[in-house]
Design a protein around this motif. Sequence first.
Motif, PDB file in Angstrom:
ATOM      1  N   ASN A   1       0.955  -1.235   0.110  1.00 30.63           N
ATOM      2  CA  ASN A   1      -0.163   0.052   0.040  1.00 30.63           C
ATOM      3  C   ASN A   1       1.122   1.384  -0.037  1.00 30.63           C
ATOM      4  OD1 ASN A   1      -2.306  -1.076  -0.251  1.00 30.63           O
ATOM      5  ND2 ASN A   1      -2.926  -1.326   2.050  1.00 30.63           N
ATOM      6  N   LEU A   2       2.155   1.173  -0.005  1.00 32.09           N
ATOM      7  CA  LEU A   2       3.112   2.349   0.040  1.00 32.09           C
ATOM      8  C   LEU A   2       3.771   2.718  -1.492  1.00 32.09           C
ATOM      9  CD1 LEU A   2       4.364   2.419   3.843  1.00 32.09           C
ATOM     10  CD2 LEU A   2       2.560   3.690   2.718  1.00 32.09           C
ATOM     11  N   TYR A   3       3.523   1.860  -2.575  1.00 31.28           N
ATOM     12  CA  TYR A   3       4.053   2.038  -3.792  1.00 31.28           C
ATOM     13  C   TYR A   3       2.885   2.275  -4.777  1.00 31.28           C
ATOM     14  CZ  TYR A   3       3.386  -3.022  -4.918  1.00 31.28           C
ATOM     15  OH  TYR A   3       2.740  -4.215  -5.037  1.00 31.28           O
ATOM     16  N   ALA A   4       3.059   2.916  -5.800  1.00 31.75           N
ATOM     17  CA  ALA A   4       2.061   2.753  -7.191  1.00 31.75           C
ATOM     18  C   ALA A   4       2.954   2.775  -8.230  1.00 31.75           C
ATOM     19  CB  ALA A   4       1.331   4.059  -6.979  1.00 31.75           C
ATOM     20  N   LYS A   5       2.265   2.208  -9.301  1.00 34.70           N
ATOM     21  CA  LYS A   5       3.031   2.154 -10.570  1.00 34.70           C
ATOM     22  C   LYS A   5       3.024   3.514 -11.152  1.00 34.70           C
ATOM     23  CE  LYS A   5       2.646  -1.051 -13.577  1.00 34.70           C
ATOM     24  NZ  LYS A   5       2.244  -2.213 -14.380  1.00 34.70           N
ATOM     25  N   VAL A   6       4.130   3.894 -11.937  1.00 34.29           N
ATOM     26  CA  VAL A   6       4.267   5.211 -12.689  1.00 34.29           C
ATOM     27  C   VAL A   6       3.821   4.890 -14.005  1.00 34.29           C
ATOM     28  CG1 VAL A   6       5.863   6.747 -13.403  1.00 34.29           C
ATOM     29  CG2 VAL A   6       6.383   5.728 -11.149  1.00 34.29           C
ATOM     30  N   PRO A   7       2.622   6.075 -14.343  1.00 30.30           N
ATOM     31  CA  PRO A   7       2.221   5.920 -15.537  1.00 30.30           C
ATOM     32  C   PRO A   7       3.176   6.102 -16.675  1.00 30.30           C
ATOM     33  CG  PRO A   7       0.766   7.389 -14.197  1.00 30.30           C
ATOM     34  CD  PRO A   7       2.123   6.952 -13.478  1.00 30.30           C
ATOM     35  N   THR A   8       3.206   5.708 -17.928  1.00 35.70           N
ATOM     36  CA  THR A   8       4.090   5.536 -18.952  1.00 35.70           C
ATOM     37  C   THR A   8       4.618   6.980 -19.215  1.00 35.70           C
ATOM     38  OG1 THR A   8       3.208   3.367 -19.842  1.00 35.70           O
ATOM     39  CG2 THR A   8       4.579   4.847 -21.311  1.00 35.70           C
ATOM     40  N   PRO A   9       3.929   7.958 -19.299  1.00 38.73           N
ATOM     41  CA  PRO A   9       4.490   9.282 -20.025  1.00 38.73           C
ATOM     42  C   PRO A   9       5.368  10.192 -18.731  1.00 38.73           C
ATOM     43  CG  PRO A   9       2.114   9.158 -20.358  1.00 38.73           C
ATOM     44  CD  PRO A   9       2.448   7.989 -19.302  1.00 38.73           C
ATOM     45  N   LEU A  10       5.173   9.419 -17.619  1.00 43.23           N
ATOM     46  CA  LEU A  10       5.753  10.383 -16.467  1.00 43.23           C
ATOM     47  C   LEU A  10       7.403  10.009 -16.391  1.00 43.23           C
ATOM     48  CD1 LEU A  10       5.243  12.378 -14.563  1.00 43.23           C
ATOM     49  CD2 LEU A  10       4.782  10.536 -12.819  1.00 43.23           C
ATOM     50  N   ASP A  11       7.826  11.335 -16.462  1.00 39.43           N
ATOM     51  CA  ASP A  11       9.384  11.229 -16.123  1.00 39.43           C
ATOM     52  C   ASP A  11       9.993  10.865 -14.772  1.00 39.43           C
ATOM     53  OD1 ASP A  11      12.093  12.212 -15.169  1.00 39.43           O
ATOM     54  OD2 ASP A  11      11.840  14.115 -16.504  1.00 39.43           O
TER      55      ASP A  11
END
Length: 849
Positions: free
Chosen positions: A136-146
Amino acid sequence: MKQVVQNYKSGELALLDVPEPACKPGGVLVRTLYSLISTGTELMKVSEASKSLLGKAKARPDQVAKVMQSVATNGLAATYRKVTSKLDSYTPLGYSLCGVVTSVGAGVDDVSAGDLVACAGNEHALHAELNWVPKNLYAKVPTPLDPRHAAFGTVGSIAMQGVRRGEPQLGDVTLVIGLGLIGQLVVQLLVASGAKVIGVDPDPTRCQLAEAMGATVCAAPGSDVVETAVASLTNGFGVDQVYLAAGGNTNQPVELAAKLARDRGTVVDIGKCSLNLPWNAYYEKELDVRFSRSYGPGRYDPSYELEGRDYPIGYVRWTERRNLECFLDLAAHDKIDVEPLITHVAAFDDAVETYRSLNEGELKAVAVLFDYPQPATADTPELSVAADSVEIGGPPEARKDHSLGLAPKESTSDDTLDPELSDPTSSVEIGGPPASPTGLSLGDHPDESAVDGSDDAESSVSSGSGEASGARVDLSHGPETATSATNGKAGGNGAELSAPAGSVEIGGPPAARVGLSLGDQPVRQRKSTLRVGFIGAGNYASSMLLPHLAENEAVDLHRVVTTSALSGANAKRKFGFTDASTDLDDLLDDDSVDAIFVVTRHSTHAELTNRALRAGKAVFVEKPLALTQDELRSVLDTITETGNDRLQVGFNRRFAPLLNEARKRFGRRIGPASVRYLVNAGRLDGNSWYTQDSEGTRFAGEGGHFIDTVSWLLGADPTSVYAAATPNQSDLQTMLRYPDGSTATISYTTNGSSQFQKETIDLTADGKVLRFDDFARAAVFGRKKWASSRLPKGRDKGQAREVQEFVTAVMTGGPMPVPVESLAATTLATLAVETSLAAGAPIRIEAAP
C-alpha cells in the motif's frame, strides 16, 4: 548498499554501507532511481540533531514526557541506558522516491520486476540504494511520467491530502501561507480544482514561482498586496479556506489566517507551525480548524501500511495509496508541473555535502533530488536515445529498456525488527526453504516498561451433561506426541493440561541430554569463546541484553540479523558485531555460531526457536516462548527429535539481585505460603503492536514473567490456574495452586496510576512476611526485621545475571539456568489463563506420566 543516515545524538550525517534488505511477503524490493529531499521536514530533523541535549529536549517536549515516565517506571539507570542507546544510533532520512522493482514478494500481483514505481514512507522510501516497500506504499508510474517527477509522489500526496481536508469548491478563493515545496504543490492542486489562489511567503522568489504556477497573486505576510487581493477577489468577505504550509515557531500564520478568512471559513494545518490560536478572532468567525495527517487515510495504521489491508473504496474514497496514484496521474497528464520546483539534482554519493549545503543555507532550494548510480549487468541493453532524453525519463521505450536493465533479484528471506522509547516496531520474513512462501511477521522486543500480547490459547473447553468437560493436552517428550480431547468429568471442574515430565535437577530426560542436535554441532562441548548471533536488535535488546554481552570478553558477537538494514548497522557499530545482515538463513547455517538470541515480536518466537534448535544452536528467546499450545508442543517435539535442550527463556526476574537477597533473608519455608503479586501494567497506546491480533493478548505475552517469579519463589510449578477478568479483559485476577497447598494471586491491572510502582510482591508463610517493592526496596518481617537500603542504586531486574548464567551454561556444557520442564510449565500456566476465562473454571496443569 549505501544509505543516508544521521546520528541524532551528535548530528553527524553519513553515507553508510548497510546490508541489503530482503524481499518479504506483501511488498517489493525497489532499486532507487531518484529520491526527493524534503527541504521542510527533513531539514528540520537535521537541524534538531545538531542541537545540544537541552535544545533537543526543548524541540521535543513529547519525548521528554516519555523519558520522565520511564524514569518513574524503570528507574534512572535503566532509562538512561535506553535514552542514550536511542540517541546514539543512526536514523534514516527520506520518504519519497521513484525506482525500479527488482523483486516481488509473495502475495503481490499488481507489479512485476522491471516496473517503475513511486514509493512512500519514512521507514520504506528512504534515501538508500535499495528499499523494501509494502504493497500500500507504492504505485505504478504512468508511462509518460518522468521518473524524476514521479519521485515527488509522497510530498504530492501530502499536499493533496491537505487540499482534500479543506474541501474546496469551484470558484472558491483560497489562501496558502508558506510557499515551500508543499505550499507550491498545494497552489497547483488548488488551481487544478478550479479555485483562485493567493499566496503568502517572505521569499519573493517563491512568490514569483507560485504565480508562474497559477496563483493569482503572492506577496510577503503583512503586505497590502495580499489584503487588497483578498478584499478584491472576495468582495470583502474573506477567503473560503486558509492552508497553513509554513513551519517555525512564530504565531503569525494563524493570526493572519483569522484576519483574512471569511465567517465560518476553514483553516487547514498541513505544515508544523505554532498554533496558539487567538481565541476572540477564531470564536467571532467560528472558524473551522482542521489538521491534515500526512498523505491520507491509512497513515500510521500497521494493518494498512504493513499488512496490506486496503480500506473499502465505498467507505474511504481517498486512501494513502489512492492519493499517490492520483497525484502521479495528474503529473503524467500535465495537470501538475513539478519540473520548475527542481532546484538541484545531486549525485547520491554527494548526499552528505548536499545536506550540509542546505542546512547551512549555501544552497537555496525548493526541491532537491538525489540521482542514484545504477549497476551495470550483462543483460543491460544499450539505449539508442539521446542522453538528455534519458536524463529526464525519455520516451516510453527508452524508459522501459532502462527498467529492464536491472536484473530482478532473487527473492530471499529475512527477519526481525524494531520500537522507540516506546518505538514500533515493523514486520519481517523468516528465512526458510523456498517451499515456504508465507513467512512470519517479526518485530524487535519492546521496551521492558511496556507490556506484551499473544494469540489466544488453542486448548478448548466444551460442555457435556451439564458439567465442564476436561480437555487434556499431552505435551510429553514422546516421539508420537499428539493432542487428544476427551469429553467427561474433569476433576475440580477443570481442564487438564499436561506438561512434560523430567528431572528438574538435570534439565530434561536422558534423550534430551545427549546434546547433539544435528550430529555435527556439539552443543554441550566446553568452549573457551562463545560465538553469538542475534535475531533482532531493537531497544530492549540494545539496552538490556547486548551491553552485558559486549562487556563479556568470552563472548564473540558474531552476527546480527534484522529486518531494517540500519538497525543491524547500528548494533554492529555500537556493540562490535563482526557482521550485520538481513539474511536469517546465513546465520542459522553458520556452524561457527554457538548460541542464538531471539529478541523479536512474540508471534515469531516459537518458529525461530525451533529453527535455531534444529540448527544445533543454544537458544535464548525472550518471553513468551509460545503463544499457543500447538507452538509449545512444536518446541518440545523439536527438543525430543534433536536432543538439543539448550534453551533459555527471558524470565529475568528470578535473577534479580534484590529479590534473591530477600528470598535468602526469608529463609527456608516449612508450611504452605500465600503470595500476592500486583502488576500495575498501565494502559497501552492504541497504535502499539501489542494490540495487533497476531500478537494475542497482553497477559499471554507478559504473564509468564510473573508466573515464573512466583514459581521460583515457591520452588515448584503450578498445578492449577483459575482466572477472572473485568469486562474486555483489561484487568485479570489469576489464582495459582501449588503441590504443597501454596496459593498465589497475580493481579494484572491496566487502570492504575502511572505514579504507582509497577510490581509489588507479598509472600506470607511460617509467621513471616516478605515484601518486595518494584526492584527498588525489599523487607522481611519475622522475629527480626530486615530491610534493604531506602536509597537503591537502581532497579536491577536481573538481565545481567540472566545473560551471564546462560553464557556460562553454554560455555561449560552444564545445565541451563532454568530446566525445560519449568519453562514449559510456566508457558502452559500462562496459556491456561485464557482457557480458564473461556471455561469459567479452574484448569489443571499436570506432568505427563
